[in-house]
Design an enzyme around this catalytic site. Structure first.
Site, mmCIF file in Angstrom:
data_model
loop_
_atom_site.group_PDB
_atom_site.id
_atom_site.type_symbol
_atom_site.label_atom_id
_atom_site.label_comp_id
_atom_site.label_asym_id
_atom_site.label_seq_id
_atom_site.Cartn_x
_atom_site.Cartn_y
_atom_site.Cartn_z
ATOM 1 N N CYS A 1 -2.275 10.344 -14.499
ATOM 2 C CA CYS A 1 -3.241 9.403 -15.068
ATOM 3 C C CYS A 1 -4.601 10.076 -15.218
ATOM 4 O O CYS A 1 -5.093 10.700 -14.273
ATOM 5 C CB CYS A 1 -3.366 8.180 -14.166
ATOM 6 S SG CYS A 1 -4.547 6.948 -14.753
ATOM 7 N N TYR B 1 7.474 -15.712 7.722
ATOM 8 C CA TYR B 1 6.740 -15.248 6.537
ATOM 9 C C TYR B 1 7.745 -15.074 5.396
ATOM 10 O O TYR B 1 7.829 -14.026 4.761
ATOM 11 C CB TYR B 1 6.003 -13.947 6.809
ATOM 12 C CG TYR B 1 5.162 -13.942 8.065
ATOM 13 C CD1 TYR B 1 3.877 -14.470 8.089
ATOM 14 C CD2 TYR B 1 5.659 -13.391 9.253
ATOM 15 C CE1 TYR B 1 3.109 -14.462 9.250
ATOM 16 C CE2 TYR B 1 4.895 -13.375 10.413
ATOM 17 C CZ TYR B 1 3.630 -13.905 10.409
ATOM 18 O OH TYR B 1 2.876 -13.880 11.559
ATOM 19 N N CYS C 1 4.251 -3.379 5.953
ATOM 20 C CA CYS C 1 3.617 -2.599 4.889
ATOM 21 C C CYS C 1 2.427 -1.800 5.408
ATOM 22 O O CYS C 1 1.774 -1.105 4.628
ATOM 23 C CB CYS C 1 3.182 -3.506 3.742
ATOM 24 S SG CYS C 1 1.989 -4.780 4.215
ATOM 25 N N ASP D 1 8.292 -10.608 8.102
ATOM 26 C CA ASP D 1 7.637 -9.769 7.104
ATOM 27 C C ASP D 1 6.179 -10.221 7.006
ATOM 28 O O ASP D 1 5.785 -10.876 6.045
ATOM 29 C CB ASP D 1 8.359 -9.911 5.761
ATOM 30 C CG ASP D 1 7.788 -9.005 4.685
ATOM 31 O OD1 ASP D 1 6.943 -8.143 5.004
ATOM 32 O OD2 ASP D 1 8.177 -9.171 3.510
ATOM 33 N N GLN E 1 7.788 -8.471 -3.827
ATOM 34 C CA GLN E 1 7.651 -7.032 -3.653
ATOM 35 C C GLN E 1 7.336 -6.359 -4.995
ATOM 36 O O GLN E 1 7.967 -6.659 -6.006
ATOM 37 C CB GLN E 1 8.926 -6.439 -3.061
ATOM 38 C CG GLN E 1 9.177 -6.852 -1.622
ATOM 39 C CD GLN E 1 8.194 -6.217 -0.660
ATOM 40 O OE1 GLN E 1 7.581 -5.192 -0.953
ATOM 41 N NE2 GLN E 1 8.039 -6.826 0.508
ATOM 42 N N CYS F 1 -10.792 5.705 -10.971
ATOM 43 C CA CYS F 1 -9.938 4.638 -10.453
ATOM 44 C C CYS F 1 -9.514 4.906 -9.010
ATOM 45 O O CYS F 1 -9.098 6.017 -8.671
ATOM 46 C CB CYS F 1 -8.708 4.494 -11.337
ATOM 47 S SG CYS F 1 -7.568 3.220 -10.781
#
Length: 465
Positions: free
Chosen positions: A90, A325, A422, A395, A296, A98
């Site tokens: 990118c 969750y 995560c 989760d 997800q 970014c």
């Protein structure tokens, strides 16, 4: 008592050092998408982005004062490059631009090694476990990084192109774009409110960038969320208006469009939801996700995680499972199929819209019970405390489950707890708390569900010690 001496003014105390350039030897990777370096002489810690361990770089400070215990910086010139450095795919994945990607300058296999090192380090430091990257912790590749599943000719999941590692692109089916003062959508500069306008986002799926969002102008809109489902339907574009303003929306003939306010999601055209289909446990499950709600992000993540959860939990027919969750019901569905109608699954979710989605998707599963409310409150409910629970799946959000939830789960004495995480630091903290309540880490899998970024998803299995 001696008189207090007046404090002397410190003329340079707190002076902003932003923009200062330093020549640095780059040290190990750290949690958060940067590497650790130290200034020569005083040894001040500098967290450096756009670098690799072992490199020598010219870094420009992006945050810090003379009083700061550490500085943040970008590597603006590489003086000695690592062999795993690649050209970012990118054009805005560079210093000062970014902030969406952390590792586009790193070959994909090395990205996974770096993430494994972070997971292992967090488990050692916060959970006191003797684990090592590459042996105890391996970050696994997943399919579907290139949008059309090309670019991985040998099937190893690594991709075979030269730019940016080849794969690791076109995987993100959910992207939130900020909108600048001129109505142009883009992504924020790292740790900044400044927006970099985009014509494309190479990690976003074809359905996201093909929605027309990036080529349009938006009036009185703070952000635009785009969700591309897997059922073949149109992508859903949800605009978030500026406070107290009426949004002016462009025409997007290839997408469904909605506006989200404090009162809810309001249809403009098409659907206010996207459809998802997930194959796991030998079955295909269908879901609907409203208003760009949580799902997800990686196109392969739902199937990969559902399979990993089933493997770790090993639910048996007739057993009782608890899904905390639960979101739109991904893990609830696969658990319900595994325990059968002789078993039971209680799903707890605090977001009412997600609960409604789960009810629609799971209406044909009589063994499923859905509770809308906070997980902490559910675990404190005497009705749940009196139940026999064989398996718990949780989760939690990025901050982790926390002490109260861990204590509540452990108090149910399930034979297995499967924790989907995560954030490796939050996982490590909660693993340490589980140990205090008599549960040990029995297995861990880590997946590269966020290529080009520092994020990694883990599935941990905990059992009674």
């Amino acid at each position: 008592m001696s008189a207090r001496r007046p404090s002397r003014p410190r003329a340079r105390a707190g002076r902003d050092v932003t923009g200062t350039e330093l020549e640095l030897e780059v040290g190990p990777v750290a949690h958060g998408g940067h590497c650790v370096a130290r200034t020569e002489g005083e040894g001040r810690v500098v967290f450096v982005r756009h670098a690799l361990p072992g490199e020598r770089v010219l870094a420009r400070v992006t945050e810090g004062t003379e009083e700061s215990s550490f500085w943040r910086a970008d590597a603006v010139r590489v003086l000695r490059a690592d062999a795993d450095r690649v050209e970012p795919a990118c054009p805005v994945a560079r210093p000062g631009l970014c902030g969406g990607c952390d590792f586009q300058h790193v070959a994909l296999p090395r990205q996974r090694l770096l993430k494994a090192e972070v997971v292992a380090e967090q488990l050692r430091r916060l959970a006191g476990l003797d684990v090592a990257a590459g042996t105890d912790v391996v970050v696994e590749p997943v399919p579907g990084d290139t949008g059309d599943d090309t670019g991985d000719e040998d099937g190893d999941g690594d991709g075979d192109g030269a730019v940016g590692g080849g794969a690791g692109l076109r995987w993100r089916t959910r992207t939130r774009f900020a909108v600048d003062a001129e109505g142009r959508p883009g992504l924020h500069v790292h740790r900044s409110h400044a927006v970099v306008p985009l014509d494309d986002c190479p990690i976003s799926a074809p359905g996201v960038v093909g929605s027309g969002v990036l080529g349009a102008r938006w009036g009185n809109v703070e952000a635009v969320e785009v969700a591309a489902g897997s059922d073949g339907g149109p992508p859903l574009v949800v605009a978030l208006p500026s406070a107290g303003r009426h949004a002016h929306l462009p025409k997007l003939p290839g997408a469904s469009v909605a506006v989200r306010t404090a009162e809810g999601v309001h249809r403009v055209s098409g659907r206010t939801w996207v459809g998802e289909r997930v194959a796991a446990g030998g079955r295909e499950h269908a879901f609907r996700v409203s208003g760009a709600g949580f799902w997800q992000g990686h196109r392969a993540a739902p199937g990969v995680l559902a399979g990993a959860v089933l493997e770790a939990a090993a639910p048996r027919p007739g057993e009782s499972a608890l899904d905390l969750y639960a979101g739109a019901g991904l893990f609830t569905a696969v658990l319900a199929a595994a325990v059968g109608e002789q078993g039971s699954v209680l799903a707890v979710e605090g977001e009412e819209r997600a609960v409604r989605d789960a009810r629609r998707s799971l209406h044909g599963a009589p063994q499923v019970e859905l509770w809308a409310g906070a997980v902490e409150e559910a675990l404190a409910d005497p009705e749940l405390a009196g139940r026999s629970v064989d398996v718990v799946v949780l989760d939690p959000p990025r901050a982790g489950a926390g002490r109260d939830v861990v204590a509540g789960v452990a108090g149910l004495r399930p034979r297995a707890v499967v924790y989907v995480a995560c954030d490796p630091a939050a996982l490590a903290r909660d693993v340490a708390t589980f140990a205090q309540h008599g549960y040990r880490l029995d297995g861990l899998r880590a997946f590269d569900l966020f290529p080009q970024t520092a994020h990694v998803e883990c599935v941990a299995r905990l059992v009674p010690a």
